[in-house]
Enzyme design. Sequence first.
Site, mmCIF file in Angstrom:
data_model
loop_
_atom_site.group_PDB
_atom_site.id
_atom_site.type_symbol
_atom_site.label_atom_id
_atom_site.label_comp_id
_atom_site.label_asym_id
_atom_site.label_seq_id
_atom_site.Cartn_x
_atom_site.Cartn_y
_atom_site.Cartn_z
ATOM 1 N N ASP A 371 0.838 -1.208 0.000
ATOM 2 C CA ASP A 371 0.000 0.000 0.000
ATOM 3 C C ASP A 371 0.869 1.254 0.000
ATOM 4 O OD1 ASP A 371 -2.326 1.874 1.010
ATOM 5 O OD2 ASP A 371 -3.295 -0.050 0.628
ATOM 6 N N ASP A 372 0.278 2.350 0.369
ATOM 7 C CA ASP A 372 0.892 3.680 0.346
ATOM 8 C C ASP A 372 2.253 3.704 1.063
ATOM 9 O OD1 ASP A 372 1.282 6.377 0.277
ATOM 10 O OD2 ASP A 372 -0.563 6.909 1.331
ATOM 11 N N LYS A 481 -4.265 -1.114 -6.664
ATOM 12 C CA LYS A 481 -5.289 -0.404 -5.889
ATOM 13 C C LYS A 481 -5.140 1.067 -6.264
ATOM 14 C CE LYS A 481 -6.490 0.522 -1.019
ATOM 15 N NZ LYS A 481 -6.041 0.194 0.353
ATOM 16 N N ASP A 483 -6.180 4.668 -5.658
ATOM 17 C CA ASP A 483 -6.773 5.425 -4.562
ATOM 18 C C ASP A 483 -6.986 6.886 -4.964
ATOM 19 O OD1 ASP A 483 -7.664 5.948 -2.006
ATOM 20 O OD2 ASP A 483 -5.840 5.288 -0.983
ATOM 21 N N ASN A 485 -7.570 10.337 -2.448
ATOM 22 C CA ASN A 485 -7.783 10.648 -1.039
ATOM 23 C C ASN A 485 -8.207 12.071 -0.707
ATOM 24 O OD1 ASN A 485 -7.368 8.249 0.601
ATOM 25 N ND2 ASN A 485 -5.391 8.184 -0.417
ATOM 26 N N ASP A 553 -12.964 2.550 4.670
ATOM 27 C CA ASP A 553 -11.812 2.436 5.564
ATOM 28 C C ASP A 553 -12.234 1.933 6.936
ATOM 29 O OD1 ASP A 553 -9.830 3.037 3.836
ATOM 30 O OD2 ASP A 553 -9.631 5.138 4.416
#
Length: 735
Positions: A371-372, A481, A483, A485, A553
């Site tokens: 992920d991030d 993924k 995203d 934000n 989330d």
Amino acid sequence: MNIRHLKNPFEDVTDLFVLSTRKTDYCIGIIYDEGYVGHIYYGKKLTGHNFSGLVRINEYPFGKAGKEREKCSFHDMVSLEYPSHGIGDYREDCLSVETPEGNSAVLPLYDSYEIIEGKPKIAGLPASFGDRNDVTTLILHCLDRILNLKVDLVYSVFYDNDVITRSVRITNGSNEQIFIKKVYSACLDMDNRNFEALSLHGSWARERHIEKSVLTHNKTIVESVRGESSHQDHPFLALITPNTTQETGEVYAMNFVYSGNFRTGAFLDQFDNVRMFMGINPVDFKWKLLPGECFEAPEVVMTYSSDGLGSMTRAFHDFYRQHLIRSPYLHKKRPVLINNWEATYFEFDTGKLLDIARRASELGIEMLVMDDGWFGKRNDDSCSLGDWTVNEDKIKGGLKALVDEVNRLGMKFGIWFEPEMISPDSDLYRKHPDWAIHIEGREGIRSRNQYVLDLSRQDVCDHVYEQVASILRSANIEYVKWDMNRQLTDIGSAYLDSDRIGELFHRYVLGMYSLQDRLIKEFPYLLLENCSGGGGRFDPGMLYYSPQIWCSDDTDAVERLSIQEGTALIYPLSCIGAHVSDCPNHAVGRTTPFETRGHVALAGTFGYELDITKISEEDVNMIPEQIDMYHRYNDLVREGDYYRMDSYLDNHTHDCYGVVAKDKNEALFTYVQVLGRVNYKGRRIYLKGLDSQKEYTVDDGETYTGDVLMNAGLLIPEMSGDFRSRLIHLEVKNG
Ligand code: DGJ
């Protein structure tokens, strides 16, 4: 025939169009020689076709409407397919313009029609599809003869799905530019049946909770002006008759295949008639249309059910699985993944990821998602968006080495991106500050320390695409993924002329769609999961590009019951991103049993999002069993018919939903006892969707007929404690 055309069917109606699906009829009448496109009927299928009494012109309150009628009042009461601005229909209109003289009125009237087997595409936009066996399309060509503005009303009839889709095309046939200031995609005028409005409302980590309100003369408006479909409101509206349940009551539903600003609503007019509408939000929208240019508005999916919400849900699920989601993974089991976000947040390196991967591969987990935090110099959310180069301080030896090692463990590898964003602290921003959406001279509003890229610019889209694609080309990456934000502010662009700033919101969405389209064309086997700070952009538009979307989330099993209920009201379980995470839950601090977290995540794509090197052995030991369960039941969950028995949102005690195979030979129900009770033997659940005659064997070995299980119910013994759950699997032996 899905679409019939009748000439001069009755007085004052020159043309009648009847659009039929298996269970519904939709009728449009062209009224008077001028050609008003009138709405006549939408609802349960009718046997006769004499609708003369339904054309509302003879109910004119100020005397019979005739050739000499007083037009203003006529416009303000007649049921219309696509009401327009400035001509006396003071209810909510669908279309408004600005001419070079500054005028806003527009009156498109019927000109001709076309019937097409199949369905035309909508340029640059996601839309449902089908071949000539699935869908027939009616196009009503309308014209404002003063402005030379062509307005095509497009209706596509999916007979087997009980779905009609609607969209609109506006073409400037004049020699002068004209601005479109408002363009909705659908409108529905009808009698009021004491309707209530059902919508999905939420917030970050609390998306899509079902809400109902009584429809009154005050407009019920559901909208987003945030640049994305949003966590807060959802591009969906249903009008339901009082006391509608899963099985009873009438439902008129609209869902928008669009991921940007939208507006939908409904209200009663002065004569208590209902108008329901849906389209791009006119706030900050203004589109310049040069001579000869065409603007295509996004699609609305409409369905009507005369037997409650359950039928509506199953109509949407089937429709999206058959005619919207394109991914090669649609009908496949997705790899069970483990995502490191809630496990490590930004604090990870190759060593940590491989520790997780090693343990995960032993337990049967099939994919690691990084992920991030793997790029630029990103160790928190303050920097580096836009600098899509691997941070080799963390990913030692580079990305390919990590991916190869994960592959050697027998696992696939997936990666996170946030391609639409730019951090003020990034090399990209230092080089191209004008690539951010911004207003010259005004300090940009930061959200999560970041700005949004100006995707109305082709050069920005090309750059972003190459950054993402080159990472994907550099190693065996099988999942992304994607995203997003933050929501949009400071609507300004260094690229668009001042008279085109009103196009920015929509052009942004078009740019984002074009990026996703390029991505899945170059990497057709990539499994793409969309995401927006959880479920902030969970809509049919995004499903056209990705077969699954991260739902929220909030991974707490109890909160997820309501979030997943609202989401599954429209969207198939196969597209709902759901993971087992750690406790106390990071969003709400609640501790629920590992088993319950697994059961709730099964009603989605299923995966893990926790540090399996740190959780208790007892929980770890449950993972192989849960993965077995996923493999056993996912075909059913992904492809079956969804039924809801009880809702924790309503009863505050327990939840129960299930999936029944299309042939009704197998079913899986999930029961969650949210709150335990004293001295109760259990709770009887009345199952749904089974074949009443078939004999179902329940996992305890007992066999019951479907009618017993549905009418007399199945007793679920009380479990000690809160947040307990049980799966109930039913099978017809030798079925
Ligand atoms: C929001 C997503 O919903 C999370 O799952 C995670 O990917 C973070 N963004 C990362 O910044």
